[in-house]
Design a protein around this motif. Structure first.
Motif, PDB file in Angstrom:
ATOM      1  N   LYS A 185       0.809  -1.220   0.000  1.00 12.66           N
ATOM      2  CA  LYS A 185       0.000   0.000   0.000  1.00 12.66           C
ATOM      3  C   LYS A 185       0.842   1.269   0.000  1.00 12.66           C
ATOM      4  CE  LYS A 185      -4.176  -1.969   2.006  1.00 12.66           C
ATOM      5  NZ  LYS A 185      -5.210  -1.868   3.064  1.00 12.66           N
ATOM      6  N   ASN A 224      -4.027   2.783   3.193  1.00 12.26           N
ATOM      7  CA  ASN A 224      -4.593   3.070   1.879  1.00 12.26           C
ATOM      8  C   ASN A 224      -3.519   2.808   0.829  1.00 12.26           C
ATOM      9  OD1 ASN A 224      -7.422   4.756   1.948  1.00 12.26           O
ATOM     10  ND2 ASN A 224      -6.239   5.130   3.812  1.00 12.26           N
ATOM     11  N   TRP A 246      -4.140   9.018  -2.481  1.00 12.83           N
ATOM     12  CA  TRP A 246      -4.391   7.683  -1.963  1.00 12.83           C
ATOM     13  C   TRP A 246      -5.859   7.311  -2.175  1.00 12.83           C
ATOM     14  CZ3 TRP A 246      -3.262  11.913   1.145  1.00 12.83           C
ATOM     15  CH2 TRP A 246      -4.277  12.349   2.011  1.00 12.83           C
ATOM     16  N   PRO A 248      -8.754   3.965  -0.934  1.00 12.61           N
ATOM     17  CA  PRO A 248      -8.904   2.832  -0.010  1.00 12.61           C
ATOM     18  C   PRO A 248      -8.769   1.472  -0.677  1.00 12.61           C
ATOM     19  CG  PRO A 248     -11.031   3.859  -0.429  1.00 12.61           C
ATOM     20  CD  PRO A 248      -9.999   4.760  -1.039  1.00 12.61           C
TER      21      PRO A 248
END
Length: 421
Positions: A185, A224, A246, A248
């Motif tokens: 991420k 995220n 970013w 989710p």
């Protein structure tokens, strides 16, 4: 070419649009757009914040492809061309690229301060690189990293991982090399770097892991998917400006991937220190430096209306610019040699598929519409054709990409009588 029915529809819509609106605010200054490229094949330049025309005003840069309505594949080659504006817009091929996208092409541009050097991104095997072409010698040299933006003094570039962009914001990165950190991420191995344009020496300044740890409005956003986008260097070449984004989750649908992310605009010095979140609202979009202390950006600051705002770096002081005339997002720049009084801008297509190209005079609050250009419905999503208007270095002509004649081509309009350059 555009068929007769489409042409008449486009022309009538343009005339009707230009005759409407409050005359005290908006003035029509329609003039003939001069096309500088011809089919077969689509031609365009790319983004709005780079020099397309050399300092002499004679040579323009452009890109050429044989298709216009699908995503680039790793095998697709982009032709790089030099257009002689004084010799019948003669096209001369100077190179190729396998690292490009529809919105920003291959970051093609003249190196600032240079009368004879051009740079663009390319791919060698499993590596993205950049090429510098010397106009006089016809020689090309290779640098080890791709570039996003160049410093105004022409000494260095700023960049990030384009395969990361392609993974999380399809159409703004490049096909061909998968994101090696696609399962992470916020990888600490990639982020923001600078590269010396003479030696190719690269310095990693910031990484995504560190940026992800900065709270957003007091909330932890580390869990995220993070990436960087849209970079510029301040006029004094001392500070870097970029968007940290970013989302989710990763969205497979490319149209959906155009939305659903949060953006904050950040500045930092050229050593990676003195970081400042210039716009913490989460809504930053298109921007340009006005001077080395102020950023002109479309955003919606917390508790305020969406619009173009002039934000002072490192203080947070801001003021709204063109509230009545510039109430839609667009690709904004200042016209050179006008003391930052004139703004060049465009819009996205309206309900009639018309894109407005205009100038705005800040002191008098006067908007001058240069033209409205029809965008055929087949140009949408990733392969849409925004005008991305950009001035020549003299501030006398506006160059732009458009599909109003049925294919993607490049045009210019003379604005010297309006802005007085």
């Amino acid at each position: 070419m555009m068929d007769r029915r489409t042409f008449l529809r486009s022309y009538s819509l343009m005339v009707a649009a230009l005759s409407s609106g409050p005359t005290w605010l908006s003035t029509a200054a329609t003039r003939q757009a001069v096309r500088i490229t011809e089919g077969p094949g689509g031609h365009w330049f790319g983004y709005y914040d780079k020099w397309q025309v050399d300092p002499s005003g004679r040579y323009a840069l452009g890109c050429k492809v044989t298709f216009e309505d699908r995503s680039p594949r790793d095998s697709d080659r982009l032709e790089i061309g030099l257009i002689d504006l004084q010799e019948g817009n003669r096209w001369e091929k100077i190179g190729e690229s396998r690292a490009w996208g529809w919105q920003q092409s291959c970051m093609l541009q003249w190196i600032p301060g240079s009368a004879g050097e051009v740079i663009w991104n390319d791919r060698e095997d499993e590596t993205y690189v950049s090429r510098i072409y010397q106009l006089r010698s016809g020689q090309t040299r290779t640098l080890p990293q791709p570039v996003y933006a160049l410093s105004p003094d022409g000494s260095f570039a700023v960049g990030t991982a384009f395969n990361r962009i392609q993974n999380l914001r399809p159409g703004y990165g490049y096909a061909g090399i998968p994101d090696p950190y696609r399962e992470q991420k916020a990888p600490g191995e990639i982020g923001l770097y600078t590269m010396d344009l003479r030696t190719g020496r690269t310095n990693q300044l910031l990484n995504l892991a560190d940026l992800a740890r900065i709270p957003h409005s007091g909330t932890d956003v580390s869990d995220n998917w993070h990436w960087l986008n849209h970079m510029l260097v301040s006029p004094d070449s001392r500070r870097l400006l970029f968007l940290h984004r970013w989302r989710p989750e990763i969205l497979e649908n490319q149209l959906m991937a155009r939305t659903g992310f949060v953006t904050r605009m950040i500045t930092v010095d050229t050593t990676g220190k003195d970081l400042y979140v210039a716009d913490p609202s989460g809504n930053s979009s298109h921007f340009v430096w006005r001077d080395s202390q102020h950023i002109f950006v479309w955003t919606r600051p917390e508790g305020r209306e969406a619009g173009f705002w002039l934000i002072e770096d490192k203080t947070g002081e801001m003021e709204r610019i063109g509230a009545e005339a510039m109430d839609r997002n667009g690709h904004n720049t200042y016209v050179p040699h006008t003391n930052q009084e004139w703004v060049l801008n465009d819009t996205y297509p309206d309900k009639e598929r018309l894109i407005t190209l205009y100038l705005y005079h800040i002191p008098s609050k006067r908007k001058i519409i240069l033209g409205k250009f029809y965008s055929p419905t087949r140009f949408f999503g990733e392969w849409r054709c925004d005008l991305h208007p950009r001035c020549d270095q003299q501030g006398r002509r506006v160059f732009f990409d458009s599909t109003h004649e049925g294919s993607r081509q490049m045009y210019f309009l003379d604005i010297s009588d309006i802005v007085g350059t």
